[in-house]
Design an enzyme around this catalytic site. Structure first.
Site, PDB file in Angstrom:
ATOM      1  N   ASN A  85      -4.917   6.393  -6.753  1.00  0.00           N
ATOM      2  CA  ASN A  85      -5.518   7.736  -6.599  1.00  0.00           C
ATOM      3  C   ASN A  85      -4.538   8.830  -7.022  1.00  0.00           C
ATOM      4  OD1 ASN A  85      -3.938   7.168  -4.326  1.00  0.00           O
ATOM      5  ND2 ASN A  85      -5.149   8.463  -2.959  1.00  0.00           N
ATOM      6  N   ASP A  98       1.005   2.340   3.913  1.00  0.00           N
ATOM      7  CA  ASP A  98       0.135   3.440   3.472  1.00  0.00           C
ATOM      8  C   ASP A  98       0.948   4.735   3.344  1.00  0.00           C
ATOM      9  OD1 ASP A  98      -1.918   4.988   2.613  1.00  0.00           O
ATOM     10  OD2 ASP A  98      -3.174   4.785   4.386  1.00  0.00           O
ATOM     11  N   HIS A 122       1.575   5.134  -2.000  1.00  0.00           N
ATOM     12  CA  HIS A 122       1.099   6.172  -2.929  1.00  0.00           C
ATOM     13  C   HIS A 122       2.330   6.801  -3.578  1.00  0.00           C
ATOM     14  CE1 HIS A 122      -3.073   6.034  -1.478  1.00  0.00           C
ATOM     15  NE2 HIS A 122      -2.519   5.761  -0.310  1.00  0.00           N
ATOM     16  N   LEU A 123       2.459   6.610  -4.903  1.00  0.00           N
ATOM     17  CA  LEU A 123       3.630   7.153  -5.607  1.00  0.00           C
ATOM     18  C   LEU A 123       3.369   8.545  -6.173  1.00  0.00           C
ATOM     19  CD1 LEU A 123       5.028   4.037  -7.526  1.00  0.00           C
ATOM     20  CD2 LEU A 123       5.995   5.176  -5.517  1.00  0.00           C
ATOM     21  N   ASP A 149      -8.898   3.190  -3.247  1.00  0.00           N
ATOM     22  CA  ASP A 149      -8.328   3.664  -1.977  1.00  0.00           C
ATOM     23  C   ASP A 149      -8.388   5.185  -1.839  1.00  0.00           C
ATOM     24  OD1 ASP A 149      -6.902   3.254   0.529  1.00  0.00           O
ATOM     25  OD2 ASP A 149      -5.317   4.384  -0.465  1.00  0.00           O
ATOM     26  N   HIS A 166       0.852  -1.206   0.000  1.00  0.00           N
ATOM     27  CA  HIS A 166       0.000   0.000   0.000  1.00  0.00           C
ATOM     28  C   HIS A 166       0.882   1.249   0.000  1.00  0.00           C
ATOM     29  CE1 HIS A 166      -4.007   1.863   1.493  1.00  0.00           C
ATOM     30  NE2 HIS A 166      -3.245   2.812   0.956  1.00  0.00           N
TER      31      HIS A 166
HETATM   32  O1  DOR Z   1      -4.361   8.955   5.057  1.00  0.00           O
HETATM   33  C1  DOR Z   1      -4.597   8.598   3.916  1.00  0.00           C
HETATM   34  N1  DOR Z   1      -3.982   9.168   2.855  1.00  0.00           N
HETATM   35  N2  DOR Z   1      -5.503   7.653   3.726  1.00  0.00           N
HETATM   36  C2  DOR Z   1      -5.909   7.312   2.505  1.00  0.00           C
HETATM   37  O2  DOR Z   1      -6.726   6.425   2.407  1.00  0.00           O
HETATM   38  C3  DOR Z   1      -5.416   8.019   1.315  1.00  0.00           C
HETATM   39  C4  DOR Z   1      -4.090   8.589   1.561  1.00  0.00           C
HETATM   40  C5  DOR Z   1      -3.632   9.563   0.504  1.00  0.00           C
HETATM   41  O3  DOR Z   1      -3.729   9.236  -0.680  1.00  0.00           O
HETATM   42  O4  DOR Z   1      -3.128  10.616   0.852  1.00  0.00           O
END
Ligand code: DOR
Length: 428
Positions: A95, A306, A63-64, A153, A61
């Site tokens: 996302n 995350d 985020h790039l 997500d 999990h």
């Molecule tokens: O804290 C979060 N940040 N939860 C998420 O589900 C998305 C993520 C984000 O993309 O910043």
């Protein structure tokens, strides 16, 4: 390229090479593994006495932020952060801007990531077009382009018919559906967990039921219509009970927990520091304990970072206005080794299952092996390396960590991923 690793404490979940070994790696392949091995001329000879060599760690999990938000992170900086954090593989959430809901965007990310190759990047594609929850994405095209799973997500699929269809289509493709469990009608714009502490601090709150309701609904759908379901970043004791009950009943459900939900609770919001603003929000101390228990008893299948980078200017606003998310690729191993390994809550083998084997199993990816002739994909962990979290030293472009200033014992110190490798200056 020849690399000779000496005196490595190999942690092999298959049980074949559990012990102290020397390893010869030639052009990215394990050519010899034994004890002791002679030292042929090599490019790198590294004495790993006191260090663990484990199958390459995997973060399911991440985020790039590329495409679209490269000021927070991009594929190259995300890969550098992953390598520095000890990961040989990551799965990126969709996302981005544009959202990863077309084969072209999947291919774009995978092609860009392959140019580096240091860390194996896998892409998770959106469940619905634009993550809007209105129309299913072209799941077959996305899977054919290389998507390993589907998730919206950041927002949950709240429409039950949409979720039913998503479960049915993704299971035809044999890909897991990863749900961010949140009933948005209930969370509204709440930025903190609803608890006596956060109400006292005067923050806008969201009730824990928002997570649990979606999880319970999804399990009902899973039971009725089948599928392969993964709940990501579960954060409450009730969610743990719900998953545990579903597992007892034999349903195909898995879940992960994050280091920040394990080790930080909502009392820290007395600081009003928006680096602690995440979604789902930090919960109570009792929830943290329940999540740790879930790791011990097998209810939680994986630990996932995350990793959610945000720029300084976005986070430097009042708490309720800041974006949700904290980075985690470069602190996960330190936090886990300090709080779970050294406190004797989990063994290193159990940690390897949570951070390497199970995430890959969930995503249907092969697990790195130590056998002769196997492709070398491994992480090196120094369990005794003591360090303080200094965000300015991260390889990530962002600094929004909730672990700043923490003193950790244990660190990733290098990775080998086939012909590519990274040795940190912590490797002594
Ligand atoms: O804290 C979060 N940040 N939860 C998420 O589900 C998305 C993520 C984000 O993309 O910043």
């Amino acid at each position: 390229m020849k690399i000779f690793l000496k005196n490595a404490r190999v942690i092999d979940p298959s049980g074949t090479y559990d012990g102290m070994f020397d390893i010869h790696i030639v052009d990215g392949m394990i050519q010899e593994i034994g004890t002791p091995l002679g030292g042929n001329p090599v490019n790198y000879e590294i004495n790993l006495r006191g260090k663990f060599v484990v199958p390459g760690l995997f973060d399911m999990h991440t985020h790039l932020r590329e495409p679209g938000q490269e000021f927070k992170e991009d594929i190259a900086s995300g890969i550098a952060a992953a390598a520095n954090g000890g990961f040989t593989g990551i799965a990126a959430m969709p996302n981005t801007d544009p959202v990863v809901d077309s084969a072209d965007v999947v291919k774009y990310v995978l092609d860009r990531a392959r140019q580096s190759g240091l860390v194996s990047v896998h892409q998770i594609a959106a469940i619905t077009e634009g993550r809007k929850g209105e129309r299913l994405s072209e799941m077959k095209d996305l899977a054919e382009a290389g998507a390993v799973a589907f998730s919206d997500d950041g927002s949950a699929v709240t429409n039950s018919q949409m979720m039913r269809l998503a479960l049915e289509y993704s299971s035809m493709l044999n890909k897991p559906l990863i749900q961010h469990c949140e009933d948005r009608d209930l969370t509204k714009s709440g930025s903190a967990n609803e608890s006596p502490a956060t109400i006292k601090y005067g923050l806008k709150t969201q009730h824990r039921l928002a997570e649990e309701l979606i999880l319970i609904r999804d399990i009902k759908l899973l039971e009725a219509f089948g599928g392969k379901y993964h709940a990501t970043h579960i954060s409450t004791s009730q969610s743990v009970e719900v998953v545990s009950d579903a597992k007892r009943r034999g349903l195909p459900i898995t879940c992960d927990v994050t280091p920040h939900h394990l080790f930080l609770d909502d009392n820290i919001l007395s600081t009003y520091d928006s680096d602690y603003k995440v979604n789902p929000p930090l919960r109570t101390r009792e929830d943290c304990k329940a999540l740790i228990e879930a790791l011990k008893n097998g209810t939680a299948d994986a630990i996932a970072s995350d990793h959610a980078p945000h720029a300084l200017h976005e986070k430097e606003v009042e708490f309720d206005a800041a974006p949700f998310g904290m980075i985690g690729l470069e602190t996960t191993v330190g936090a886990v080794m300090t709080k779970l390994y050294h406190e004797k809550i989990l063994t290193i083998l159990e940690i390897v299952k949570l951070l390497s084997v199970n995430p890959r199993k969930i995503l249907g990816l092969p697990i790195p092996a130590f056998g002769l002739g196997a492709r070398a994909e491994l992480s090196i962990i120094d369990p005794n390396y003591e360090w303080t979290v200094e965000p300015d030293k991260f390889k990530s472009k962002s600094r929004n960590t909730g672990f700043k200033g923490w003193k950790f014992k244990g660190s990733a110190v290098g990775i080998i991923n086939g012909e590519k490798f990274y040795f940190s200056d912590r490797l002594k």
